[in-house]
Motif scaffolding. Sequence first.
Motif, PDB file in Angstrom:
ATOM      1  N   UNK A  44     -32.098  -3.667 -51.376  1.00  0.00           N
ATOM      2  CA  UNK A  44     -33.180  -4.332 -50.650  1.00  0.00           C
ATOM      3  C   UNK A  44     -32.632  -5.194 -49.528  1.00  0.00           C
ATOM      4  N   UNK A  45     -33.391  -5.230 -48.445  1.00  0.00           N
ATOM      5  CA  UNK A  45     -33.075  -6.057 -47.284  1.00  0.00           C
ATOM      6  C   UNK A  45     -34.311  -6.864 -46.922  1.00  0.00           C
ATOM      7  N   UNK A  46     -34.085  -7.965 -46.187  1.00  0.00           N
ATOM      8  CA  UNK A  46     -35.235  -8.796 -45.818  1.00  0.00           C
ATOM      9  C   UNK A  46     -35.395  -9.006 -44.312  1.00  0.00           C
ATOM     10  N   UNK A  47     -34.541  -8.358 -43.503  1.00  0.00           N
ATOM     11  CA  UNK A  47     -34.723  -8.471 -42.055  1.00  0.00           C
ATOM     12  C   UNK A  47     -34.757  -7.068 -41.439  1.00  0.00           C
ATOM     13  N   UNK A  48     -35.784  -6.792 -40.635  1.00  0.00           N
ATOM     14  CA  UNK A  48     -35.981  -5.438 -40.101  1.00  0.00           C
ATOM     15  C   UNK A  48     -34.761  -4.867 -39.379  1.00  0.00           C
ATOM     16  N   UNK A  49     -34.196  -5.639 -38.460  1.00  0.00           N
ATOM     17  CA  UNK A  49     -33.082  -5.108 -37.669  1.00  0.00           C
ATOM     18  C   UNK A  49     -31.867  -4.787 -38.551  1.00  0.00           C
ATOM     19  N   UNK A  50     -31.608  -5.665 -39.499  1.00  0.00           N
ATOM     20  CA  UNK A  50     -30.461  -5.466 -40.389  1.00  0.00           C
ATOM     21  C   UNK A  50     -30.656  -4.219 -41.263  1.00  0.00           C
ATOM     22  N   UNK A  68     -32.433   4.327 -52.271  1.00  0.00           N
ATOM     23  CA  UNK A  68     -33.826   3.933 -52.084  1.00  0.00           C
ATOM     24  C   UNK A  68     -33.815   2.506 -51.552  1.00  0.00           C
ATOM     25  N   UNK A  69     -34.361   2.340 -50.358  1.00  0.00           N
ATOM     26  CA  UNK A  69     -34.402   1.017 -49.738  1.00  0.00           C
ATOM     27  C   UNK A  69     -35.747   0.349 -50.011  1.00  0.00           C
ATOM     28  N   UNK A  70     -35.675  -0.925 -50.390  1.00  0.00           N
ATOM     29  CA  UNK A  70     -36.892  -1.723 -50.513  1.00  0.00           C
ATOM     30  C   UNK A  70     -36.863  -2.813 -49.447  1.00  0.00           C
ATOM     31  N   UNK A  87     -38.052   2.964 -45.826  1.00  0.00           N
ATOM     32  CA  UNK A  87     -38.175   2.364 -47.153  1.00  0.00           C
ATOM     33  C   UNK A  87     -39.027   3.179 -48.115  1.00  0.00           C
ATOM     34  N   UNK A  88     -38.705   3.063 -49.397  1.00  0.00           N
ATOM     35  CA  UNK A  88     -39.516   3.703 -50.428  1.00  0.00           C
ATOM     36  C   UNK A  88     -40.511   2.713 -51.027  1.00  0.00           C
ATOM     37  N   UNK A  89     -40.328   1.420 -50.725  1.00  0.00           N
ATOM     38  CA  UNK A  89     -41.249   0.402 -51.244  1.00  0.00           C
ATOM     39  C   UNK A  89     -41.181  -0.845 -50.370  1.00  0.00           C
ATOM     40  N   UNK A  90     -42.338  -1.347 -49.977  1.00  0.00           N
ATOM     41  CA  UNK A  90     -42.405  -2.677 -49.354  1.00  0.00           C
ATOM     42  C   UNK A  90     -42.886  -3.627 -50.442  1.00  0.00           C
ATOM     43  N   UNK A  91     -41.990  -4.536 -50.834  1.00  0.00           N
ATOM     44  CA  UNK A  91     -42.312  -5.418 -51.968  1.00  0.00           C
ATOM     45  C   UNK A  91     -43.075  -6.672 -51.546  1.00  0.00           C
TER      46      UNK A  91
END
Length: 230
Positions: A44-50, A68-70, A87-91
């Motif tokens: 999982x990541x929390x910044x779009x560009x990264x 699988x990226x969240x 992404x496979x999931x936006x949490x």
Amino acid sequence: MSISSKIIEIKNELPSTVKLVAVSKFHPVDAILQAYDAGQRIFAENRPQELKSKVETLDQMGRGTDIQWHFIGHLQTNKLKMVLPYVSLVQSVDTRKLFDAINSWAQANGRTIPVLLEMHIASEESKQGFSKQDMDALLNDISTSPDKYPGIEVKGIMGMASLTDDTEQVRQEFASLTSAADEFAQRYAASAKISMKERSFGMSGDYRIAAGMGSTMVRIGTAIFGERQY
Ligand SMILES: *Cc1c(COP(=O)(O)O)cnc(C)c1O
């Protein structure tokens, strides 16, 4: 301890019903690959560009193609195209506006995006998320007008407890999340677009508590990768 031993140790600790989401924000692709080589597949990541640049780098290397990226961060509606293709999931759907924007993007791009709705459970005002009431209003709208939302599927609920050593408070906050999810699961059981199966709560400091309280997904960064390199 190495990243791979930490992954293995944490996985051994978690009940089989709890998925491990490795939060790789602010850590380099090399760290992701160490976790990957230890068997980790959900990141999982929390910044779009990264997120976008890590996915592209791995792609160029021909590595991690089955990750699988969240997405777990605050998502601005003008950044959707940097996130949703990957992404496979936006949490972290935390507003009605974001929910509607994801639905529109998905419709325009012939996709259906699985999401979790983020609920505000912490005492801190700064934390994101729907109140229980606002989340109920959105779920009610989805269940009564599912045709308005062809681009989105609600898979469950996400939350972040207060940053505190008071474990009793953390327990109470997690309990409020679980009870809201249970209530919604009953109320919207007939809606094909709404599931409350996934309950994403628990981070490095509180995942052991979360794992014993009905979490299905813990999001762990520091306990795997060490301190973030800001
Ligand atoms: C950074 C982050 C995590 C992981 O936090 P750690 O304390 O490093 O485990 C989990 N969830 C969200 C939403 C985050 O932003």
